[in-house]
Design a protein around this motif. Structure first.
Motif, PDB file in Angstrom:
ATOM      1  N   UNK A   1      -5.265  20.065  -1.906  1.00 18.63           N
ATOM      2  CA  UNK A   1      -5.668  18.670  -1.708  1.00 18.63           C
ATOM      3  C   UNK A   1      -4.473  17.731  -1.757  1.00 18.63           C
ATOM      4  N   UNK A   2      -3.552  17.980  -2.703  1.00 18.13           N
ATOM      5  CA  UNK A   2      -2.354  17.142  -2.781  1.00 18.13           C
ATOM      6  C   UNK A   2      -1.498  17.255  -1.526  1.00 18.13           C
TER       7      UNK A   2
ATOM      8  N   UNK B   1       0.831  -1.205   0.000  1.00 16.07           N
ATOM      9  CA  UNK B   1       0.000   0.000   0.000  1.00 16.07           C
ATOM     10  C   UNK B   1       0.868   1.259   0.000  1.00 16.07           C
ATOM     11  N   UNK B   2       1.978   1.228   0.721  1.00 12.89           N
ATOM     12  CA  UNK B   2       2.885   2.381   0.759  1.00 12.89           C
ATOM     13  C   UNK B   2       3.488   2.630  -0.622  1.00 12.89           C
TER      14      UNK B   2
ATOM     15  N   UNK C   1       3.661   5.947  -5.619  1.00 17.56           N
ATOM     16  CA  UNK C   1       3.452   6.161  -7.059  1.00 17.56           C
ATOM     17  C   UNK C   1       2.404   7.242  -7.315  1.00 17.56           C
ATOM     18  N   UNK C   2       1.332   7.252  -6.510  1.00 16.93           N
ATOM     19  CA  UNK C   2       0.298   8.292  -6.649  1.00 16.93           C
ATOM     20  C   UNK C   2       0.883   9.681  -6.379  1.00 16.93           C
ATOM     21  N   UNK C   3       1.747   9.779  -5.346  1.00 22.36           N
ATOM     22  CA  UNK C   3       2.382  11.071  -5.047  1.00 22.36           C
ATOM     23  C   UNK C   3       3.247  11.546  -6.220  1.00 22.36           C
ATOM     24  N   UNK C   4       3.962  10.623  -6.871  1.00 26.10           N
ATOM     25  CA  UNK C   4       4.783  11.029  -8.013  1.00 26.10           C
ATOM     26  C   UNK C   4       3.907  11.559  -9.146  1.00 26.10           C
TER      27      UNK C   4
END
Length: 566
Positions: free
Chosen positions: A441-442, A357-358, A363-366
């Protein structure tokens, strides 16, 4: 609990009354083998055990009767002599054995009632060892202490040192207190059933003490079993030899008896013919009597040998049952270790899922960072277009001021273009505000990701701690096996060791003991240390193999060895 207290009070009354009456009729000092005195100690042990809190240890659950009795030393200085004598006895290994020795010494001093009276007056101390509805905390305890005053008329001479107080089973013999003038058959059956039920409950309570003693004397029982087997083999050989010798002696005796009978017949004939030879006849009769007595003694010796063999066989059966109990305990400990391994595997699976999950969150943060960079580049391009538009507008305004009459149509067109540009600028500003909201939001999602990272690190630390605890438990099991195998070697030193309950902090580093920080005895000085302060091993005079010693003893022994070498 109220019914149990009433039953214990009635049994205490019966045992004390029967002991006083039988002792007064007995007319001399009582010793340890006197049955009413033994039953009195068994009843007192049940009264003091009633409502006793269970303390959890590494090997299981334990009810320590020695704890409340040891507190009497703080309430009454005179009891310090008894407590010191009990601690100095070499044959006692369990807290239950020390408590039984304390009761016998207090009875010999005629201070048993006084000591227990001081103990029941301190409810705050007793509440740490007993439940709320125990005998010692209720009115029945005060009544029993009052009855104990009558025992001061009895003189007891008890040898505590030679008795095996650790392994005795405290079962009340109710047959000593049953009435003999009961005529009703139904009443007799009810009384018999009641006695059997009470004996069953007392036996169940005594089984826990037996299990504790079996865990500590496992290796000793195995050695005694081997010795008993060797003794049985020797006894069987001796029995066979004695039987062969006995058969030979019987054959010789029969031959001698036949010869003696022939001689006797000859002598009788000779006696009839003449009155001479009377002395020789008397000698033959005496010899016959001696031979018959020797035959009877041989038969008695054979019976005694057979009885001894049967007793040894019964002892072997009891030792085998005890060995089976120890094996059942080992199986239970193995099952517990397997359950702990299953828990560790579940924790590892959870950690793997958290890591996955981490990685997804990373990957979502990138992706979000890439989108943020694209939005910034678009905003910079929009600002450059606005600046260029302003510059063009200024140039066009100058040219319009010079040629207003000639460029009216162009001016109208420019105004229309200006309106379009303003609408575009407003649209860009709206897009910029939406991008800013997206950035907020990010940022919030990034904070949540940081929190998840902290949770992941905490779970990693917890996993490391669990692995350490598991390794320490495995090490403790290995050390327990080593201790069980070396228990015969260290029996003479265990009495000098510090008791586990008296140590709450390491003597060297003064850190508090816990489940992860276990207690370890130094085999040289007997004090209790943590694993870090006692991880050295050296051979001692009592053990040729290297054993655990503390850092202080390690340095002292090395210095002593170096001085001896020089």
């Amino acid at each position: 609990m109220a019914m149990e207290r009433a039953n214990l009070l009635n049994m205490a009354k019966l045992s004390i009354k029967g002991l006083i009456e039988s002792a007064l009729s007995f007319g001399r000092t009582l010793d340890s083998d006197y049955p009413p005195l033994q039953q009195f100690f068994v009843v007192m042990e049940h009264c003091l055990k009633h409502g006793l809190k269970v303390k959890k240890s590494f090997l299981g659950y334990n009810k320590s009767l020695w704890g409340p009795l040891e507190m009497v030393e703080k309430l009454c200085p005179e009891a310090g002599e008894i407590a010191a004598s009990v601690r100095d006895l070499p044959g006692l290994k369990t807290p239950l054995g020390r408590a039984r020795a304390w009761l016998r010494l207090a009875l010999m001093q005629k201070k048993l009632a006084d000591y227990l009276r001081l103990l029941i007056t301190r409810k705050d101390i007793l509440s740490e060892f007993y439940e709320n509805s125990a005998v010692m905390l209720e009115e029945e305890g005060a009544v029993i202490v009052g009855l104990l005053v009558g025992l001061n008329v009895i003189d007891a001479n008890l040898c505590v040192k030679g008795e095996d107080l650790d392994t005795q089973v405290g079962v009340i013999d109710f047959s000593m207190y049953l009435k003999n003038d009961i005529d009703d058959y139904r009443t007799i059956l009810d009384q018999k059933n009641y006695v059997e039920e009470l004996n069953r409950h007392s036996t169940v309570q005594g089984l826990q003490g037996r299990v504790e003693s079996l865990e500590k004397s496992n290796s000793k029982l195995i050695e005694e079993l081997a010795i008993a087997k060797n003794n049985i083999i020797k006894l069987q050989e001796e029995n066979h030899q004695l039987r062969t010798e006995n058969s030979v002696i019987l054959m010789k005796t029969q031959q001698r008896l036949e010869i003696a009978e022939g001689d006797l017949n000859c002598e009788l004939d000779t006696y009839k013919q003449s009155r001479q030879g009377l002395d020789e006849m008397q000698d033959v009769e005496n010899e016959l009597v001696v031979q018959v007595s020797m035959k009877q003694e041989m038969e008695m010796a054979m019976k005694l040998l057979e009885k001894d063999i049967h007793e040894k066989q019964d002892t072997l059966i009891g030792l085998r049952h005890q060995l089976d109990d120890v094996k059942a305990i080992n199986v239970e400990m193995y099952q517990k270790m397997q359950s702990s391994d299953d828990n560790m595997r579940q924790k590892n699976d959870m950690i793997a899922r958290l890591e996955e999950k981490t990685n997804q969150i990373t990957a979502t943060m990138k992706q979000l960072e890439q989108r943020l960079q694209d939005a910034e580049r678009e905003r910079a391009g929009a600002e450059d277009g606005v600046r260029k538009f302003k510059q063009d507008f200024t140039n066009k305004a100058d040219s319009l001021q010079k040629q207003i009459s000639q460029r009216e149509k162009q001016m109208m067109q420019l105004e229309t273009d200006l309106k379009i540009e303003r609408d575009w600028r407003q649209t860009l500003q709206n897009d910029l505000e939406r991008e800013r909201e997206t950035i907020v939001q990010l940022t919030a999602e990034a904070q949540q990701i940081n929190g998840l990272k902290k949770e992941f690190h905490r779970l990693q630390d917890e996993n490391t701690q669990l692995k350490g605890i598991c390794e320490e438990q495995e090490q403790a099991l290995e050390e327990l096996g080593c201790k069980l195998s070396e228990s015969n070697t260290w029996n003479m030193f265990i009495d000098m060791w510090l008791i586990d309950q008296n140590a709450t902090h390491c003597k060297l580093c003064e850190k508090e003991f816990s489940i992860s920080r276990r207690k370890h005895h130094c085999r040289n000085c007997g004090e209790i240390f943590c694993n870090t302060c006692s991880d050295n091993e050296l051979p001692l005079p009592a053990s040729p193999k290297p054993v655990r010693v503390c850092d202080t003893c390690h340095a002292l022994l090395l210095q002593r060895c170096s001085s001896n070498a020089t």
